[in-house]
Design a protein around this motif. Structure first.
Motif, PDB file in Angstrom:
ATOM      1  N   ILE A  63       0.838  -1.209   0.000  1.00  0.00           N
ATOM      2  CA  ILE A  63       0.000   0.000   0.000  1.00  0.00           C
ATOM      3  C   ILE A  63       0.866   1.250   0.000  1.00  0.00           C
ATOM      4  CG2 ILE A  63      -1.656   1.331   1.349  1.00  0.00           C
ATOM      5  CD1 ILE A  63      -2.855  -1.341   2.276  1.00  0.00           C
ATOM      6  N   GLY A  64       1.927   1.237   0.817  1.00  0.00           N
ATOM      7  CA  GLY A  64       2.832   2.383   0.857  1.00  0.00           C
ATOM      8  C   GLY A  64       3.498   2.613  -0.491  1.00  0.00           C
ATOM      9  N   ILE A  65       3.945   1.537  -1.127  1.00  0.00           N
ATOM     10  CA  ILE A  65       4.586   1.665  -2.435  1.00  0.00           C
ATOM     11  C   ILE A  65       3.594   2.182  -3.470  1.00  0.00           C
ATOM     12  CG2 ILE A  65       5.565   0.327  -4.349  1.00  0.00           C
ATOM     13  CD1 ILE A  65       6.935  -1.433  -2.257  1.00  0.00           C
ATOM     14  N   TYR A  66       2.361   1.702  -3.407  1.00  0.00           N
ATOM     15  CA  TYR A  66       1.354   2.141  -4.385  1.00  0.00           C
ATOM     16  C   TYR A  66       1.109   3.646  -4.287  1.00  0.00           C
ATOM     17  CZ  TYR A  66      -3.136   2.939  -6.598  1.00  0.00           C
ATOM     18  OH  TYR A  66      -4.137   3.447  -7.378  1.00  0.00           O
ATOM     19  N   TYR A  67       0.919   4.165  -3.059  1.00  0.00           N
ATOM     20  CA  TYR A  67       0.649   5.594  -2.913  1.00  0.00           C
ATOM     21  C   TYR A  67       1.867   6.430  -3.306  1.00  0.00           C
ATOM     22  CZ  TYR A  67      -3.922   5.037  -0.770  1.00  0.00           C
ATOM     23  OH  TYR A  67      -5.247   4.751  -0.552  1.00  0.00           O
TER      24      TYR A  67
ATOM     25  N   ALA B  48       1.970   6.286  -7.156  1.00  0.00           N
ATOM     26  CA  ALA B  48       0.868   7.028  -7.772  1.00  0.00           C
ATOM     27  C   ALA B  48       1.244   8.491  -8.001  1.00  0.00           C
ATOM     28  CB  ALA B  48      -0.382   6.931  -6.906  1.00  0.00           C
ATOM     29  N   GLY B  49       2.010   9.041  -7.065  1.00  0.00           N
ATOM     30  CA  GLY B  49       2.436  10.430  -7.212  1.00  0.00           C
ATOM     31  C   GLY B  49       3.634  10.605  -8.123  1.00  0.00           C
ATOM     32  N   MET B  50       4.346   9.502  -8.390  1.00  0.00           N
ATOM     33  CA  MET B  50       5.561   9.580  -9.197  1.00  0.00           C
ATOM     34  C   MET B  50       5.355   9.033 -10.609  1.00  0.00           C
ATOM     35  SD  MET B  50       8.262   8.235  -6.299  1.00  0.00           S
ATOM     36  CE  MET B  50       9.670   8.374  -7.402  1.00  0.00           C
ATOM     37  N   GLY B  51       4.174   8.470 -10.882  1.00  0.00           N
ATOM     38  CA  GLY B  51       3.903   7.938 -12.210  1.00  0.00           C
ATOM     39  C   GLY B  51       4.616   6.628 -12.499  1.00  0.00           C
ATOM     40  N   LEU B  52       4.903   5.848 -11.471  1.00  0.00           N
ATOM     41  CA  LEU B  52       5.622   4.587 -11.653  1.00  0.00           C
ATOM     42  C   LEU B  52       4.713   3.361 -11.590  1.00  0.00           C
ATOM     43  CD1 LEU B  52       8.868   5.211  -9.548  1.00  0.00           C
ATOM     44  CD2 LEU B  52       8.626   5.169 -12.039  1.00  0.00           C
TER      45      LEU B  52
END
Length: 211
Positions: free
Chosen positions: A61-65, A68-72
């Motif tokens: 979940i932490g990686i996803y958020y 999401a902000g970095m476009g990865l």
């Protein structure tokens, strides 16, 4: 099936790149922690071990958020970086095990004879802990190849990994393909575990030989 082949290729590509990235980082961290006299060395070790201790769903979940902000999200780079975070603890522990069996005075002798620290590590230390480094690479590879929780969050569609493809197929339908691929993955994991155990055994045997 082109879909299954594409997913397998994506997993294989991510696993190889993860091993290539995580092994140098993990070995360098293990070397620094092993030789450091700083009181923060164990704190750094604990921080690097966090992905192994924390629940994978929390990490995902932490990686996803963050992604999401970095476009990865849904990118190979994001997948490799995420799997590298999960793989580094295994590389770190395996490399530390090798360094603890190595007589560090041999490296000190090389340095007193004029070798730089990097040259002494490359020519004296690394060849002797090579079996443990190879084992850590295998652990990093299989950790990435079998990982599904993080992949559920950051990969989809044509970029899906093989474990994610298996998960979604189990949710939608049951067919013999899942059983066949599961058997192959179990066989692959077993072979990797046996090979890693062989490298560790060879490293222990080498360490037991007189200098």
């Amino acid at each position: 099936s082109s879909e299954w082949a594409r997913a397998a290729g994506r997993s294989l590509q991510a696993a190889v790149l993860t091993a290539v990235v995580s092994v140098p980082v993990g070995v360098a961290a293990a070397y620094g922690i092993h030789n450091s006299r700083s009181r923060y060395a164990q704190t750094i070790k604990g921080a690097l071990m966090t992905p192994m201790i924390a629940p994978v769903i929390v990490v995902a979940i932490g990686i996803y958020y963050l992604y999401a902000g970095m476009g990865l999200v849904n990118s190979l780079l994001g997948l490799v970086l995420a799997h590298t975070v999960l793989s580094i603890p295994f590389v770190l522990l395996t490399s530390l095990a090798g360094l603890e069996r190595f007589d560090s005075s041999q490296e000190m002798v090389a340095r007193t004879l004029g070798a730089t620290r990097f040259t002494a590590f490359r020519t004296v230390t690394l060849p002797q802990i090579k079996p443990f480094v190879l084992a850590s690479g295998l652990f990093a590879f299989v950790t990435s190849f079998d990982e599904v929780v993080v992949a559920l969050f950051i990969s989809r569609g044509s970029s899906s990994t093989l474990p994610r493809k298996m998960f979604t197929s189990l949710r939608d339908e049951l067919n013999p393909t899942i059983s066949a691929i599961s058997t192959l993955l179990i066989g692959l994991s077993l072979c990797v575990a046996l090979l890693a155990a062989f490298y560790v055994w060879r490293g222990d045997k080498r360490a037991a030989l007189p200098s």
